[in-house]
Design a protein around this motif. Structure first.
Motif, short mmCIF file in Angstrom:
data_model
loop_
_atom_site.label_atom_id
_atom_site.label_comp_id
_atom_site.label_asym_id
_atom_site.label_seq_id
_atom_site.Cartn_x
_atom_site.Cartn_y
_atom_site.Cartn_z
N LEU A 714 0.82 -1.21 0.00
CA LEU A 714 0.00 0.00 0.00
C LEU A 714 0.85 1.26 0.00
O LEU A 714 1.54 1.57 0.98
N GLY A 718 -1.71 4.24 -4.19
CA GLY A 718 -2.27 3.04 -4.76
C GLY A 718 -1.48 1.81 -4.36
O GLY A 718 -0.60 1.85 -3.49
N ILE A 719 -1.78 0.70 -5.02
CA ILE A 719 -1.14 -0.58 -4.71
C ILE A 719 0.09 -0.76 -5.58
O ILE A 719 0.03 -0.69 -6.81
N ARG A 720 1.23 -1.00 -4.95
CA ARG A 720 2.47 -1.23 -5.67
C ARG A 720 2.45 -2.60 -6.36
O ARG A 720 1.75 -3.52 -5.92
N ILE A 765 3.35 1.80 -9.33
CA ILE A 765 1.89 1.68 -9.30
C ILE A 765 1.38 1.67 -10.73
O ILE A 765 1.71 2.56 -11.52
N ASN A 770 -4.62 -1.89 -10.30
CA ASN A 770 -5.35 -1.26 -9.21
C ASN A 770 -6.84 -1.23 -9.50
O ASN A 770 -7.67 -1.44 -8.61
N ILE A 774 -9.76 -2.88 -7.18
CA ILE A 774 -10.85 -2.07 -6.63
C ILE A 774 -12.20 -2.69 -6.99
O ILE A 774 -13.09 -2.82 -6.14
N SER A 806 -12.27 0.09 -1.00
CA SER A 806 -12.22 0.33 -2.45
C SER A 806 -12.30 1.82 -2.73
O SER A 806 -11.62 2.33 -3.64
N LEU A 809 -8.90 3.39 -1.84
CA LEU A 809 -7.89 3.13 -2.87
C LEU A 809 -8.14 4.00 -4.10
O LEU A 809 -7.20 4.50 -4.72
N THR A 810 -9.40 4.17 -4.45
CA THR A 810 -9.75 5.05 -5.56
C THR A 810 -9.24 6.46 -5.30
O THR A 810 -8.67 7.11 -6.18
N LEU A 813 -5.51 6.78 -5.82
CA LEU A 813 -5.15 6.81 -7.23
C LEU A 813 -5.47 8.16 -7.87
O LEU A 813 -4.65 8.72 -8.61
N TYR A 849 3.19 4.24 -15.70
CA TYR A 849 3.09 3.82 -14.31
C TYR A 849 3.64 4.95 -13.43
O TYR A 849 4.09 5.98 -13.94
#
Length: 880
Positions: A714, A718-720, A765, A770, A774, A806, A809-810, A813, A849
């Motif tokens: 995390l 975002g998610i790596r 990311i 991602n 989500i 979710s 995370l949005t 991003l 990315y």
């Protein structure tokens, strides 16, 4: 209904072809596989940037902000010369793959700012320095730098210092389907007046020099005020040019033919080659242009002097012959189309309150629409060579793509990035279709259908990966995208296009069969698939033979096929609403999913699962002759993809498919070892729904504990793609005595040359992954409801529902692009000019990315393709 929506409807009903002309010209054609006729399959050296001005392309054209018709017979684009450069600025400059210290990369600043679905209004910005463009410096400095240093960019040369540059805005507007206006507005930001040569170039793609067609079109100027277009497929067109007081237009003509003398020391077929306008303007070679004012390439040339802080305008119009005053209504039409574009996006962006967010979304969608390209590649013809040219070497028949002779593409296709990736890629294209469906669901559907056509899909059922290696394997996300676009259209129009869904479903049956027959080596429902798009995420190149021998049983490959099976099951259930025969197919895919789920958790006699309960993670398993089977303990996106294989079936769906339900109950009763793998099938969830997933609640919580840990996956943005755990604990594999292969956390540019080094899955990311994660969390929430909570972030003591996670995370991003409390956009990194200069700070780039720690944009700078998913994430969820 807005004016733009009315044009879309007219095009859909066949009343007016508003899509005949569009931004379909590539940003780069040199260095592509299509133009490579070398004996050693080296596209980067067979055609180069230096050759491009003199080389007549076989398969397509390139330009800065160019437009053409949908068969790319006729192209229109600007060109510039600041009086300092050694070459005319007709195309964007960048480094080839071997030249860049991190692979190929465009070295220009340009922005796609606006576009409508019918291309009735389009706007882009090109920033052109007033000093000589630093071509050599960019090449030399990037060659000097190694992989552990960042790329050397145009802004690093300080060429924009003291604002010594032009902002050149290109605006296109359509008065009608075949009536196109181009306005070029040049702003001088410098403190001194500056000269600029502005050209509007018109040319035919060369379709006549190859011995396959004899017809040759012509451009000519028999009278002042216009250039006449003579082409049998485009009758009656003229390019009108304005002649304002004190600004004389000069017409220049040559031919779109290769300058063989310059490139190869051979005899030319014409005295007026493709580079004739360049040689005349920059070197005074009057003999390079045709004094008869005719040819297959022409330019309207204006020489401007722009005072400091002021602007100058050049206008041309491509329209039917016979316009008495082509510029009398020009400004009114342009302003009207601009206002209509504003009205269209105002309606689309209902619910987005932030002006900054609206700006980001509009530019993301503009980039999606600007990234359409005419893509032409006939592999059989390419392998044979052309009758009018020397035959290719015999080795060509065993070279790149020789097993795909059926592939014959000549369509408008969404590109990942028209400079760095000016060719389609199967899984990229699937992601493109989600934001595209927000503005043009018909085009999105067309894109999904294209790859399933006989002349795209291999006879064995494989989808083409990309032109560098058509036989490579991309993740099978086509069914997912098809289902998503189907639902989006149903929401938008209030009716479902089941014919579209059914047609693609039947083609994807072939593709699913290909996966089962080709990528399940031991018939155990454990899939390989090669690199699967995640280029350098592992210790090996997974698309090549392993140095250890044997093979890798891939957690991501297997999970992708599980997701594919669930997507196909869901589509079959939808089709079964009106045709009961699809219930049996839905059952078949349900069973496929269960067998795959069983394989992922029970590797039979070896007792080595992909799932590690102690680590709470999925790992690839190496099966090597010398060492046997053991897991590759790399905490990467590979282990998170099983989260994406999830589907929720509600009672409304199940009550319409009794045969499917009967078969499921029988199967689960008689296969208890498989039934135990399904997440509580017998226990209805929220709203009487049922869950199909590779992960039961316990495993999902363990996996999310890793994914939502800020010390691991995390990031603030975002998610790596790789856990930060590997920064301190690299994974080391001893390939042979004294030689180790290492995977460590790389949040920025890749330090490995694997796959050319131009992309990196070892820490940054990526938007598409991602986005899938989500959506999966949202589907899990649909089953578990508000009572199921997970710690977010891990170790924080704060527990949230899966829906709340979710949404969080949005937000992370979208924060990549939006200004933060300090007025900074993380995607701009530490570039002070981008962050603060009013002529830069609101123009967005959509990178391939993003840095895993800082959020800075990296990789291809115009990867609006899948990074365009940000447009969907910015849209209020209830509007989906």
């Amino acid at each position: 209904m807005t004016e733009e929506q009315q044009r879309q409807q007219a095009a859909r009903e066949g009343k007016a072809d508003w899509h005949r002309f569009g931004p379909y010209v590539s940003d780069r054609q040199w260095g592509t596989v299509r133009e490579d006729y070398s004996a050693d399959s080296q596209p980067w050296t067979y055609t180069t940037h230096d050759m491009a001005r003199s080389y007549a392309y076989r398969w397509g054209e390139e330009a800065i902000g160019g437009i053409c018709d949908n068969q790319q017979l006729l192209c229109l684009a600007p060109a510039f010369w600041n009086g300092q450069d050694a070459i005319l600025k007709e195309r964007l400059f960048g480094l080839s793959g071997p030249e860049g210290n991190h692979g190929e990369d465009v070295k220009e600043l340009y922005y796609y700012l606006d576009n409508t679905p019918t291309h009735s209004y389009m706007r882009m910005l090109y920033k052109y320095p007033q000093h000589a463009f630093p071509y050599d410096w960019l090449v030399q400095e990037n060659a000097r730098r190694g992989r552990y240093k960042p790329e050397f960019e145009l802004s690093d040369t300080c060429i924009f210092r003291e604002d010594r540059y032009f902002d050149i805005f290109l605006e296109y507007a359509k008065a009608g389907p075949d009536d196109l206006l181009l306005q070029i507005t040049v702003h001088n930001h410098g403190a001194q007046e500056a000269p600029l040569h502005v050209l509007s170039q018109l040319w035919f793609r060369n379709t006549w020099a190859w011995g396959t067609a004899a017809y040759q079109p012509r451009l000519s100027a028999p009278a002042k005020g216009s250039i006449v277009v003579e082409h049998s497929s485009l009758p009656g067109l003229q390019l009108y040019y304005e002649q304002p007081e004190g600004l004389e237009a000069e017409l220049l003509f040559c031919d779109n033919e290769t300058n063989a003398r310059r490139l190869y020391g051979a005899t030319n077929s014409t005295a007026f080659c493709k580079d004739g306008i360049n040689d005349y303007l920059l070197h005074g070679q009057a003999a390079a242009i045709n004094p008869a004012r005719q040819g297959t390439k022409a330019a309207v040339h204006y020489q401007l002097t722009v005072p400091p802080g002021e602007s100058r305008v050049v206008r041309v119009r491509l329209a039917a012959a016979g316009l008495a005053e082509p510029f009398a209504d020009f400004a009114a039409i342009l302003n009207q189309r601009k206002a209509e574009a504003d009205a269209y996006y105002l309606a689309l962006q209902t619910g987005i309150d932030s002006p900054d967010a609206r700006n980001v979304q509009r530019q993301a969608l503009a980039g999606m629409l600007w990234s359409k390209q005419f893509y032409y590649y006939d592999v059989a013809e390419w392998l044979r060579g052309d009758p009018a040219l020397p035959p290719p070497p015999a080795s060509r028949w065993q070279s790149r793509n020789h097993t795909w002779p059926h592939l014959n593409n000549a369509d408008i296709i969404s590109m990942p990035d028209k400079w760095e990736y000016p060719w389609y890629a199967a899984w990229d294209l699937a992601f493109h279709c989600i934001p595209l469906a927000q503005v043009d669901v018909d085009f999105a559907k067309n894109q999904l259908q294209l790859l399933c056509r006989d002349w795209y899909m291999h006879p064995n059922g494989q989808l083409p990966a990309y032109e560098w290696k058509l036989e490579d394997v991309n993740p099978p996300v086509h069914a997912w995208a098809t289902w998503r676009v189907y639902k989006m259209e149903k929401k938008q129009r209030g009716q479902a296009d089941t014919a579209f869904l059914e047609g693609i479903f039947h083609r994807l049956l072939l593709n699913f069969t290909w996966w089962v027959n080709r990528k399940d080596r031991d018939n155990r429902n454990v899939f390989e698939g090669g690199f699967l798009g995640l280029d350098n995420i592992g210790v090996f190149d997974r698309s090549a033979p392993l140095p250890t021998g044997g093979h890798i049983e891939q957690a991501d490959g297997t999970a992708w096929v599980a997701m594919f099976a669930l997507n196909m099951m869901r589509i079959a259930l939808e089709l079964a609403r009106t045709n009961p025969v699809y219930q049996d197919l839905a059952s078949k895919f349900f069973e496929h999913f269960l067998y795959i789920a069983h394989a992922m958790t029970n590797m039979a006699d070896q007792r080595i699962d992909m799932w590690d309960d102690e680590d709470g993670f999925y790992y690839d398993v190496l099966n090597a002759p010398a060492t046997g089977r053991f897991p590759l303990r790399i905490r990467s996106m590979v282990g998170l993809i099983p989260l994406c294989a999830v589907e929720v079936l509600d009672m409304d769906t199940l009550q319409d498919v009794p045969r499917f339900v009967h078969r499921l109950n029988w199967f689960l009763d008689h296969r208890p070892e498989l039934a135990a793998l399904v997440s509580r099938w017998q226990e209805p969830g929220k709203g009487q729904s049922h869950l199909l997933s590779l992960l039961r609640g316990h495993r999902m919580k363990l996996l999310l504990r890793r994914m939502l840990d800020e010390a691991e996956f995390l990031s603030e943005y975002g998610i790596r793609a790789l856990s930060r755990y590997h920064l301190e604990h690299p994974f080391v594999f001893q390939r042979e005595e004294g030689v180790n292969a290492v995977v460590d956390y790389e949040p920025g540019e890749s330090t490995t040359s694997l796959f050319g080094g131009n992309s990196n899955w070892r820490g940054p990311i990526w938007l598409p992954m991602n986005f899938l994660l989500i959506e999966s969390l949202q589907r899990f929430y649909h089953y578990y409801g508000p009572d199921f909570k997970v710690e977010y972030p891990t170790g924080s003591g704060r527990y949230c529902t899966l829906l709340e996670i979710s949404q969080a995370l949005t937000q992370r991003l979208t924060n990549l692009f939006l200004r933060n409390a300090d007025g900074q956009r993380p995607c701009f990194g530490q570039d002070r000019q981008l962050q603060t200069d009013p002529h830069f700070r609101d123009y967005l780039l959509f990178h391939e990315y993003f840095h895993g720690d800082t959020g800075c944009g990296l990789g291809a700078s115009h990867q609006t393709g899948w990074t365009g998913l940000i447009a969907k994430l910015l849209q209020p969820r209830q509007q989906d």
